[in-house]
Design a protein around this motif. Structure first.
Motif, mmCIF file in Angstrom:
data_model
loop_
_atom_site.group_PDB
_atom_site.id
_atom_site.type_symbol
_atom_site.label_atom_id
_atom_site.label_comp_id
_atom_site.label_asym_id
_atom_site.label_seq_id
_atom_site.Cartn_x
_atom_site.Cartn_y
_atom_site.Cartn_z
ATOM 1 N N ALA A 68 7.768 -8.271 6.488
ATOM 2 C CA ALA A 68 6.970 -7.051 6.581
ATOM 3 C C ALA A 68 7.867 -5.826 6.509
ATOM 4 N N ASN A 69 7.395 -4.810 5.783
ATOM 5 C CA ASN A 69 8.055 -3.512 5.703
ATOM 6 C C ASN A 69 6.998 -2.435 5.929
ATOM 7 N N PHE A 70 7.301 -1.504 6.828
ATOM 8 C CA PHE A 70 6.384 -0.397 7.096
ATOM 9 C C PHE A 70 7.171 0.913 7.057
ATOM 10 N N GLN A 71 6.572 1.941 6.463
ATOM 11 C CA GLN A 71 7.184 3.262 6.435
ATOM 12 C C GLN A 71 6.149 4.311 6.819
ATOM 13 N N LEU A 72 6.548 5.212 7.689
ATOM 14 C CA LEU A 72 5.778 6.406 7.981
ATOM 15 C C LEU A 72 6.576 7.575 7.427
ATOM 16 N N ASN A 73 5.994 8.300 6.468
ATOM 17 C CA ASN A 73 6.728 9.315 5.717
ATOM 18 C C ASN A 73 6.130 10.695 5.926
ATOM 19 N N THR A 109 1.811 6.825 4.582
ATOM 20 C CA THR A 109 2.324 5.526 5.015
ATOM 21 C C THR A 109 2.450 4.625 3.792
ATOM 22 N N SER A 110 3.481 3.822 3.772
ATOM 23 C CA SER A 110 3.672 2.848 2.700
ATOM 24 C C SER A 110 4.270 1.598 3.319
ATOM 25 N N GLY A 111 4.087 0.491 2.651
ATOM 26 C CA GLY A 111 4.644 -0.745 3.188
ATOM 27 C C GLY A 111 4.099 -1.958 2.489
ATOM 28 N N ASN A 112 4.486 -3.109 3.003
ATOM 29 C CA ASN A 112 4.038 -4.370 2.434
ATOM 30 C C ASN A 112 4.192 -5.482 3.456
ATOM 31 N N TRP A 154 0.812 -1.198 0.000
ATOM 32 C CA TRP A 154 0.000 0.000 0.000
ATOM 33 C C TRP A 154 0.851 1.256 0.000
ATOM 34 N N LEU A 155 0.262 2.326 -0.495
ATOM 35 C CA LEU A 155 0.781 3.686 -0.376
ATOM 36 C C LEU A 155 -0.430 4.562 -0.123
ATOM 37 N N MET A 156 -0.486 5.181 1.072
ATOM 38 C CA MET A 156 -1.727 5.845 1.481
ATOM 39 C C MET A 156 -1.399 7.154 2.190
ATOM 40 N N GLU A 157 -2.130 8.205 1.828
ATOM 41 C CA GLU A 157 -1.992 9.499 2.483
ATOM 42 C C GLU A 157 -2.771 9.498 3.784
ATOM 43 N N LEU A 158 -2.098 9.899 4.883
ATOM 44 C CA LEU A 158 -2.756 9.958 6.180
ATOM 45 C C LEU A 158 -3.313 11.346 6.457
ATOM 46 N N SER A 159 -2.490 12.352 6.158
ATOM 47 C CA SER A 159 -2.923 13.729 6.387
ATOM 48 C C SER A 159 -2.200 14.633 5.412
ATOM 49 N N ALA A 160 -2.959 15.485 4.752
ATOM 50 C CA ALA A 160 -2.358 16.381 3.765
ATOM 51 C C ALA A 160 -1.968 17.725 4.369
ATOM 52 N N ASP A 161 -2.298 17.955 5.617
ATOM 53 C CA ASP A 161 -1.999 19.251 6.225
ATOM 54 C C ASP A 161 -1.768 19.062 7.720
#
Length: 904
Positions: free
Chosen positions: A807-812, A771-774, A756-763
């Motif tokens: 598992a791979n998780f990223q908070l960007n 967040t992205s990961g697999n 996944w690649l998902m926007e959590l908050s734009a502002d």
């Protein structure tokens, strides 16, 4: 610049290849990876870096994952190996090798711009991916579903490293950086090791000319360079007997010719340091008839230190439930070893690419040199109470080792892509490539000293050696390996357009010629039965015993001679030929359906011949071996391999199904009955000439979802049926384990994976959080026939190297003004079998490692980047357990680094 070395036994190689060659000469052919269309995206750095590779992934006919250079930069990974562990279903082993979908490195293949290149690693056919710096990488393509334009040697996946070509405009970039590791305050070095900062031996370690002459004089046709053989040969040459004293003098002169000053000391280690330089430009209409000429050159240098304490052991009992199994005592162990290892790793990489584009024609030529040198100093204290070796018994075995291993890969590659417009060829796409690569590995000198440390009341007293102990107290090893690979071929494609559909037909070929020459020489000191050596009387002196014989007078006063310690077969020559052709179709039906597939034919021929210098004169080897003997050592296989992929597409989602027939062949090293030490497992390893290839049926399904805001998700499933998988198993003798390879009967591996690649908050906090990961969840089962059980404990178990989860998780975070970028990166894999257990002992499991990294980048202006990284925040160590007891452990460093790059 080091010239490409010529193969040392060309006549032998030609004779081996001629035996393998088909009766008719094949037309040179090749396949080349599809060019990546350049996509310029706007928006946040994360969305911008992901847009191009997501678009390419959507357009792939077969299931694949793509990682672009911007994504690699974001995670702060310095090489291809570190970057690839972020890809769905991939985990990193020993910081070098990639496991795809939980399967071992034998089930992954690596290509460079679509070409096969040799591995400079002595013990692996797969290229160690840490030798490719991220500065030269345009993208990493991991294809997990087989397609017929790829080599049939395909298991878990294929990694294609696609390097940067000519730039679109002038580029000049400089980067420097440094790093600190918490385990590197003090470490071991040895005399002369500080002088090799370029990763190249200064010549002081290499086997001397006097010893080479002695081997040619006394060893070929005999057995060693003992005083007995010297006396016999010299007496025959001179026509009269020479004295024992004269023979002793000749033998001792050979000792004096060897490098002998390898004493170790403990010192403060320098921080890691690295620098990179990239310069390129593109010029228009250089030759006066249009077109663009461009070049890109790069240079990268890294000097890294790793310092660790290690623990290795052998279990004494199967039932450990009622015992105290801490590594400090012997309740569960029959033997254990405490080791201190310091390694200095120097990587020096240089590349030059030239390209010319004109009216649909694109030709590129590139040269790449990758040097990776590892300089090691270590000592190990070995205890085995059954042999009265323990601190309580008053003595332990000490092993001091110094080793310098220089690995180098040189690649010359020429590629062309042409969109033809000539008459009947109008609309035909044609691409080709030729790659000539040479991998060399040299260990100019490795010295292993095995002596005794005496203890009194649990305290160190002295280091000694008694001639009556025998063994190999001073053991030298010299190694030289050369792999040469020529890989060439072509692809041709033509598209046909119909009402509501489109059909592309593609054909091509792929050809590989590979030769390997592996030579190693061992020498050891033999002392008189009554010879007593007092080597050290304190622990600091004990580190320096590698220089004990550095003074000639000490040799003169010691009852010692040097022997040629050659096993029955420790050298080998090998050759491999692959001729492959394929045909495929890519059929687009309406706006939603796509059917792709085809067939590949591969003719595979290989021969591997083991021999000993003491048994053969290598220059006469071809004359001594009959054609029948060579045929017995040969593998000849030819087969067809099919693939099919079906895709249903809508704007918001895609559904994919794939099937492929593939093969996994044993490595040359695994087929040769030569014993070696595997650095990955640290086990003594023995090849098996009776190994067979494993054939696989691969099934894949994936659903991909793409949102209007750039978010995307995917979920997939896979199943693999493997016939005669190659598995590693342990055998035990004399308190030591040996790793051997055998074919099991069958195996299956299956699982699901999500990304996944998902926007959590734009502002938030002046920027955007994503967040992205697999995650990959899978299982496997290998089955061994009762008739093939041997000493194995389990007839059914998981496959060697397989993890049940990765598992791979990223908070960007990206700031709106573009000045700040940060990522928190987590990676973990499930436990995996390092080697199958024997004699009632369970399998040995490598334990999960939870890796947590933080990367922050600051962009003070458009041309400058400052990157701060913290790696391995959790500080977990590498561990292996057997019967739920720790049998191996290695410290893993926590690291802080700072890099600054500027573009001009």
């Amino acid at each position: 610049m080091k010239p490409i070395k010529q193969f040392k036994a060309n006549l032998i190689t030609l004779s081996l290849l001629s035996l393998l060659a088909p009766t008719t000469q094949a037309i040179a052919a090749d396949e080349t990876a599809q060019e990546i269309e350049e996509v310029v995206a706007v928006g946040s750095r994360l969305k911008g870096s992901a847009s191009a590779v997501i678009e390419e992934r959507k357009n792939q006919a077969f299931v694949a994952d793509i990682m672009g250079s911007e994504q690699i930069s974001r995670t702060g990974d310095s090489d291809a190996a570190s970057a690839l562990r972020r890809v769905t279903g991939l985990s990193l082993v020993n910081d070098k090798f990639i496991y795809v979908r939980g399967l071992g490195e034998r089930y992954s293949s690596v290509r460079l711009n679509g070409a096969l290149v040799p591995s400079p690693d002595l013990t692996r056919n797969v290229i160690p991916l840490d030798i490719f710096p991220s500065s030269i990488i345009e993208s990493l393509a991991v294809q997990k579903a087989y397609s017929p334009d790829m080599p049939a040697a395909f298991g878990g996946g294929d990694v294609n490293i696609r390097t940067k070509s000519i730039p679109s405009d002038r580029v000049f970039k400089i980067e420097i950086g440094g790093a600190y590791k918490d385990t590197n305050d003090r470490g071991l070095v040895y005399n002369g090791s500080d002088d090799d900062w370029l990763g190249k031996d200064d010549g002081l370690r290499a086997i001397p000319a006097e010893m080479q002459m002695a081997l040619n004089t006394y060893v070929n046709g005999l057995s060693d360079i003992s005083t007995r053989n010297i006396r016999a040969v010299e007496s025959q040459k001179q026509g009269s007997d020479i004295s024992q004293a004269e023979a002793v003098a000749i033998n001792k002169s050979l000792i004096k010719a060897l490098p002998r000053d390898f004493g170790m000391v403990e010192k403060d280690l320098d921080p890691d340091f690295g620098a990179k330089l990239v310069y390129g430009d593109r010029l228009d209409d250089v030759f006066g008839f249009g077109g663009q000429l461009g070049f890109l050159t790069s240079f990268a240098y890294d000097n890294e230190w790793s310092n660790s304490k290690e623990f290795n052991s052998v279990l004494s009992t199967i039932d450990t439930s009622e015992l105290d199994c801490s590594k400090e005592n012997f309740d569960c162990y029959s033997a254990k070893e405490d080791k201190h290892v310091t390694k200095n790793n120097v990587k020096l990489n240089a590349s030059l690419n030239l390209g010319y584009k004109l009216d649909g024609h694109d030709v590129n030529a590139g040269y790449m040199m990758l040097r990776d040198t590892e300089d090691e100093a270590s000592y190990a204290l070995y205890q085995e109470p059954s042999k009265s070796l323990s601190i309580e018994d008053g003595q332990v075995q000490r092993k001091n080792t110094t080793s310098f291993e220089q690995r180098e890969l040189e690649i010359l590659q020429i590629r062309g892509t042409h969109n033809l417009t000539w008459s009947v060829l109008d609309g035909v796409g044609f691409d080709w490539h030729y790659t000539d690569s040479t991998a060399t590995t040299e260990i100019p000198s490795e010295l292993e000293i095995t002596v005794r440390d005496n203890y009194e009341n649990g305290q160190y007293k002295e280091t000694v050696y008694n001639g009556s102990l025998g063994g190999n107290p001073f053991l030298y090893r010299f190694v030289d390996m050369e792999d040469k690979v020529e890989n060439w071929g072509w692809n041709a494609s033509k598209a046909f357009y119909f009402d509501g559909s489109e059909l592309e037909i593609k054909t091509g070929g792929y050809f590989v010629d590979k030769t390997r020459d592996y030579r190693t020489d061992f020498f050891n000191y033999r002392f008189g039965q009554n010879q007593q050596l007092s080597l050290a009387d304190n622990e600091k002196q004990a580190l320096g015993i590698g220089s004990y014989f550095s003074v000639d007078s000490v040799i003169d006063q010691t009852d010692v001679e040097i022997l040629f310690q050659e096993p029955n077969a420790d050298d080998y020559l090998a050759a491999q030929k692959i001729d492959a052709y394929f045909g495929s179709i890519d059929y687009l039906i309406g706006e939603n359906w796509r059917v792709s597939g085809g067939v590949r034919y591969e003719d595979f021929r290989q021969v591997a011949l083991a021999f000993s210098r003491s048994a053969f004169d290598p220059a006469l080897l071809a004359d001594k071996l009959s054609e029948e003997a060579i045929q017995q050592a040969s593998v000849m296989e030819d087969d067809f391999f099919g693939a099919l992929s079906m895709t249903y597409s809508e704007k918001s989602h895609q559904l994919r199904f794939g099937y492929g027939q593939t093969v996994v062949r044993p490595d040359l090293r695994e087929l040769t009955p030569v014993q070696y030490q595997d650095p990955l497992t640290d086990y003594r390893t023995l090849g098996n000439p009776f190994l067979e290839s494993s054939y696989l049926d691969n099934f894949d399904f994936r659903a991909e979802f793409y949102m209007d805001n750039g978010d995307n998700y995917s979920v997939g499933a896979f199943y693999k049926d493997i016939d005669k998988p190659i598995e590693a198993q342990l055998t035990e003798s004399d308190g030591r384990f040996t790793l051997e390879f055998e074919n099991a009967d069958s195996a299956v591996v299956y699982g699901i994976e999500a990304e996944w690649l998902m926007e959590l908050s734009a502002d938030a906090l002046g920027g955007a959080f994503f967040t992205s990961g697999n995650v990959t969840l899978s299982d496997s089962e290998v089955e061994i026939l009762e008739s093939d059980k041997g000493d194995l404990t389990n007839l059914k178990r998981r496959m060697t190297g397989h993890s049940k989860y990765v598992a791979n998780f990223q908070l960007n975070y990206d700031s709106h003004n573009g000045n700040h970028q940060a990522s928190v990166i987590y990676n973990v894999f499930g436990d995996r079998i390092l080697a199958a257990g024997v004699n009632g002992f369970d399998d040995a499991y490598e334990q999960p490692i939870n890796s947590l990294d933080v990367v922050y980048s600051y962009y003070p202006n458009f041309n400058t980047t400052v990157t701060f990284k913290v790696k391995n925040l959790l500080g977990q160590n590498f561990e292996v357990q057997q019967n739920d007891v720790l049998i191996r452990e290695k410290e893993m460093a926590q690291q802080i680094s700072l890099d600054v790059s500027m573009e001009f």
